[in-house]
Design a protein around this motif. Structure first.
Motif, short mmCIF file in Angstrom:
data_model
loop_
_atom_site.label_atom_id
_atom_site.label_comp_id
_atom_site.label_asym_id
_atom_site.label_seq_id
_atom_site.Cartn_x
_atom_site.Cartn_y
_atom_site.Cartn_z
N SER A 22 24.70 -61.03 1.08
CA SER A 22 25.26 -61.74 -0.05
C SER A 22 24.27 -61.81 -1.19
N TYR A 57 33.80 -60.04 -1.37
CA TYR A 57 33.27 -60.94 -2.40
C TYR A 57 33.94 -62.32 -2.42
N ARG A 81 31.01 -65.16 -2.50
CA ARG A 81 30.89 -66.17 -3.56
C ARG A 81 31.19 -67.57 -3.02
N ASP A 90 27.97 -68.43 -1.28
CA ASP A 90 26.89 -68.66 -2.25
C ASP A 90 26.95 -70.05 -2.86
N THR A 91 28.16 -70.60 -2.97
CA THR A 91 28.32 -71.89 -3.64
C THR A 91 28.61 -73.01 -2.63
N LEU A 148 27.60 -66.15 -11.85
CA LEU A 148 28.36 -67.00 -10.92
C LEU A 148 29.60 -67.64 -11.56
N ASP A 168 32.18 -64.90 -12.08
CA ASP A 168 32.75 -64.44 -10.81
C ASP A 168 33.76 -65.44 -10.24
N LEU A 169 33.37 -66.72 -10.25
CA LEU A 169 34.27 -67.74 -9.69
C LEU A 169 35.52 -67.89 -10.55
#
Ligand SMILES: Nc1nc2c(ncn2[C@@H]2O[C@H](COP(=O)(O)OP(=O)(O)O)[C@@H](O)[C@H]2O)c(=O)[nH]1
Ligand SMILES: [Ca+2]
Length: 465
Positions: A20, A368, A372, A375-376, A413, A416-417
């Motif tokens: 990631s 992804y 993501r 990642d968050t 970020l 992407d989100l």
């Protein structure tokens, strides 16, 4: 028989986290629990069926009938007093190249092999970054083949097939450049001690990605041979393309979908008509380029592509597909979720076919979507979890509206989100409370097309010991 799960190098979760974080390489080895060998047996069985029919996809791109009457003639991995069978699959994705080395055991002569172990390694960037220097691209394959030489006993090299399938990164390249890359890669494979079948190096049809992953997930979750046939849909978000695949329940969906979105096949006396589509250019990284307005113009010297989805004071360089792009936020201009969402909405608006019935379905989401979310901290990296579409939106608002305090490892970020939210809501038309099962592995098997593709490869070659 393998009786315990163990991770030989370190935990898969830790290793996965590296993936990631987009580090250059990672590797892990793992053994699989026996509890799902029946499932894998079944998966191999399906693959044996798939093998003989996938070639029909290109010939009949609208509605296909697969698997019919194929079982007896294709149950060919047998008559062996076997220890190990190996298969090597390269996934040449737009953001990286991965090698999956699978080993199988065959306990009894009349039984199909069981998956025992997977060894995995990856390199970044992907092959498409070497579009102008194909020899160097092929060298990355040579490096990964060294891993295979270590993993497969030399006594098995000659009978171990190696195949490379490229996805959206190469689909997006001009034909000549893609072919030059594939030809260099083929040379490298042929110089290796492994078995190189015909058509061993190719660009995979986007339809296969969705279908192979759908079959993998639904077998591993036990849906295909359960009475209820409550299959799950799958969502894959790659760097350059994205796929949606599910089994429609409503006649309306079958009737109203474009013909090439429906693929039918027969399996275990049941005919499945799948809805599947791969959207080229709507992968996460391709969407970044589109949001920045860099798709049309390409990278022009000194030009800085700006977006309200980026921290205001940011100026940096981003490489994708071997091209460097200068990009940054809008100093003294807009930033935050509202303006960012309007930007990413333009990328998906009117571009995707929508189906009413997906609003009430269950979907497995990976690649992804998973990265993501992990990642968050929306999900635990090792375990995954269930999210609703609105969780992505909530996180996008949180990240985008606090970009001034930005410390994230990725300046993208917020973009992407926001893109994931727009793709799910406005692109595919999911409701905000549609549940998504974020999954990287099912029973320790990667939720990707590569395992299914390996079964196909083995079966088509009638590989056994
Ligand atoms: N679950 C899983 N995800 C993977 C694997 N390899 C790559 N990915 C994910 O796929 C995404 C990158 O997509 P990529 O394959 O490079 O782009 P594509 O060519 O557009 O499909 C990232 O989110 C990766 O974490 C794998 O073996 N298993
Ligand atoms: Ca992929």
């Amino acid at each position: 028989m393998v009786t315990t799960y163990k991770s030989l190098n370190s935990s898969a979760a830790t290793k996965g986290k590296k993936l990631s974080a987009e580090t250059a390489t990672l590797s892990y080895k793992m053994d699989y629990e026996p509890s799902f060998l029946r499932t894998l047996f079944s998966l191999i069985l399906v693959s044996s069926l798939l093998d003989c029919v996938l070639s029909e996809v290109d010939a009949f791109p609208d509605t296909k009938t697969w698997f019919e009457n194929l079982l007896p003639s294709t149950m060919c991995i047998q008559n062996a007093s076997i220890e190990s069978v190996y298969g090597i699959m390269f996934d040449a994705g737009s953001t990286g190249t991965r090698i999956h080395i699978y080993s199988f055991t065959q306990k009894y002569p009349d039984q199909l092999p069981e998956l025992r172990k997977e060894i995995f390694e990856s390199v970044k960037p992907g092959l498409s970054a070497y579009a102008d220097i194909p020899e160097q691209g092929a060298e990355t394959i040579r490096g990964l083949l060294e891993v295979a030489k270590d993993a497969v006993p030399s006594s098995h090299w000659k009978k171990t097939p190696v195949v490379l399938k490229a996805t959206a990164g190469l689909r997006l390249l001009p034909e000549k450049k893609a072919q030059a890359l594939l030809s260099e890669v083929k040379n490298v494979l042929e110089e290796s001690p492994f078995l190189v079948p015909d058509n061993s190096v190719s660009i995979m049809n986007g339809t296969y990605e969705g279908i192979l992953a759908w079959i993998t997930v639904n077998f591993l979750t036990g849906q295909l041979y359960s009475q209820s046939k409550q299959t799950v849909g799958i969502l894959d978000l790659g760097g350059a393309s994205t796929q949606i695949t599910f089994l429609p329940q409503s006649e309306e969906t079958l009737e109203q979908s474009p013909l090439d979105f429906i693929t039918s096949f027969k399996m275990f006396h049941t005919t499945y008509k799948l809805y599947t589509h791969s959207y080229l250019g709507l992968g996460l990284k391709a969407a970044r380029l589109a949001t920045l307005g860099a798709v049309e113009t390409g990278a022009v010297d000194k030009q800085i592509f700006r977006s309200s989805c980026l921290p205001k004071n940011l100026e940096a360089v981003w490489e994708f597909g071997g091209v460097s792009y200068r990009y940054g936020g809008i100093e003294n201009g807009e930033s935050g979720f509202k303006s960012c969402y309007a930007e990413v909405l333009r990328i998906v608006a009117g571009k995707l076919h929508q189906v009413d019935e997906i609003k009430g379905s269950t979907f497995y989401a990976f690649s992804y979507y998973y990265d993501r979310a992990a990642d968050t901290n929306l999900i635990d990296y090792g375990k995954g979890g269930i999210l609703e579409v609105r969780d992505f939106e909530r996180k996008a608002i949180e990240v985008c509206d606090h970009m001034e305090g930005f410390t994230s490892s990725s300046p993208f970020l917020c973009m992407d989100l926001s893109y994931i939210t727009a793709l799910l809501k406005e692109g595919f038309g999911f409701k905000i409370n549609t549940p998504l099962q974020l999954t990287k592995k099912v029973n320790n098997v990667e939720t990707s097309w590569s395992l299914g593709a390996t079964f196909l490869m083995l079966q088509s070659l009638r590989i056994s010991n």
